[in-house]
Design an enzyme around this catalytic site. Structure first.
Site, PDB file in Angstrom:
ATOM      1  CB  SER A   1      -0.878   0.002   1.255  1.00  0.00           C
ATOM      2  OG  SER A   1      -1.561   1.230   1.407  1.00  0.00           O
TER       3      SER A   1
ATOM      4  CE1 TYR B   1      -4.454  -1.982   5.171  1.00  0.00           C
ATOM      5  CE2 TYR B   1      -3.386   0.063   4.480  1.00  0.00           C
ATOM      6  CZ  TYR B   1      -4.035  -1.126   4.167  1.00  0.00           C
ATOM      7  OH  TYR B   1      -4.238  -1.459   2.848  1.00  0.00           O
TER       8      TYR B   1
END
Length: 237
Positions: free
Chosen positions: A177, A190
């Site tokens: 990501s 995350y």
């Protein structure tokens, strides 16, 4: 002083990687990279029951790949399976798998080997996000983020990489990501897990090169915020 130097170093590493990626993109715009033929390849996608995983499954179906779909959401995964069949995939296999559980990953992986064959393209896409401030996030959710977003990559690599090495043919795809490159507010768990996934995939790539293993390719993808339902309420401003 030391903390400022450390921050500056991190910034330079981030800018350096961004510049390399930008230059690669410009080069491939001028000189297009030959498209890989994935017809007949056995492609395993984790987190295939929705979002990016479903999108990837449909793309590979159009390209004639054999699809192996993993998701903890059985209903969503079956929907993807139906869509993929309608899109023309030669063969599709759907498995309910909790990627946060090592033994579950190993068990379903053995099932795939027996029922489908050697996976030649592994796409670690499954991911979860809490979207909470670090101190407001319960311990079990912090652990779950690492179990799904990072540790699952360890167990799937252990399961499928040996056959790729033996066959001298395989492609490892890590869906990291943008949050695996820089910190983001309310995404501490995350970001940390995606940093870990990026670092792991990059290290295995270097290992395969150092060991002169033939036919093993690696791709690391760092998407921006996407409307998949995971980042409900998140904004870029």
């Amino acid at each position: 002083m030391a903390s400022n130097l450390k921050s500056a170093k991190k910034l330079m590493v981030f800018l350096g990687k961004s510049m390399i990626a930008f230059l690669e993109t410009m080069i491939f715009i001028i000189i297009p990279r030959p498209r890989k033929n994935v017809a007949g390849e056995i492609v395993l996608i984790t987190g295939s029951g929705s979002g990016l995983g479903r999108f990837l499954a449909l793309k590979f179906a159009h390209l004639g790949s054999v699809l192996v779909l993993w998701d903890i959401n059985e209903e969503g995964n079956e929907d993807t399976c139906r869509m993929v069949r309608e899109a023309g995939a030669p063969r599709v296999y759907a498995y309910t798998c909790d990627c946060s559980q090592k033994e579950n990953v190993y068990r379903v992986a053995e099932q795939v080997k027996k029922e489908v064959g050697d996976v030649s393209i592994l796409i670690n896409n499954a991911g979860i996000v809490t979207g909470k401030s670090f101190l407001d996030c319960p311990d079990e959710l912090l652990e779950k983020a690492f179990d799904v977003n990072f540790k699952a990559h360890l167990w799937t690599y252990k399961s499928f990489l040996p056959a790729m090495i033996a066959n001298e043919h395989g492609h490892l795809v890590c869906i990291s990501s943008l949050a695996g490159l820089t910190g983001i507010n309310k995404l501490a768990d995350y970001c940390a897990s995606k940093f870990a996934a990026f670092g792991f995939a990059e290290s295995v790539f270097i290992e395969t090169m150092a060991q002169k293993l033939k036919g093993i390719k690696t791709t690391i993808v760092c998407p921006f915020l996407m409307k998949t339902g995971m980042f409900e309420g998140c904004s870029t401003v």
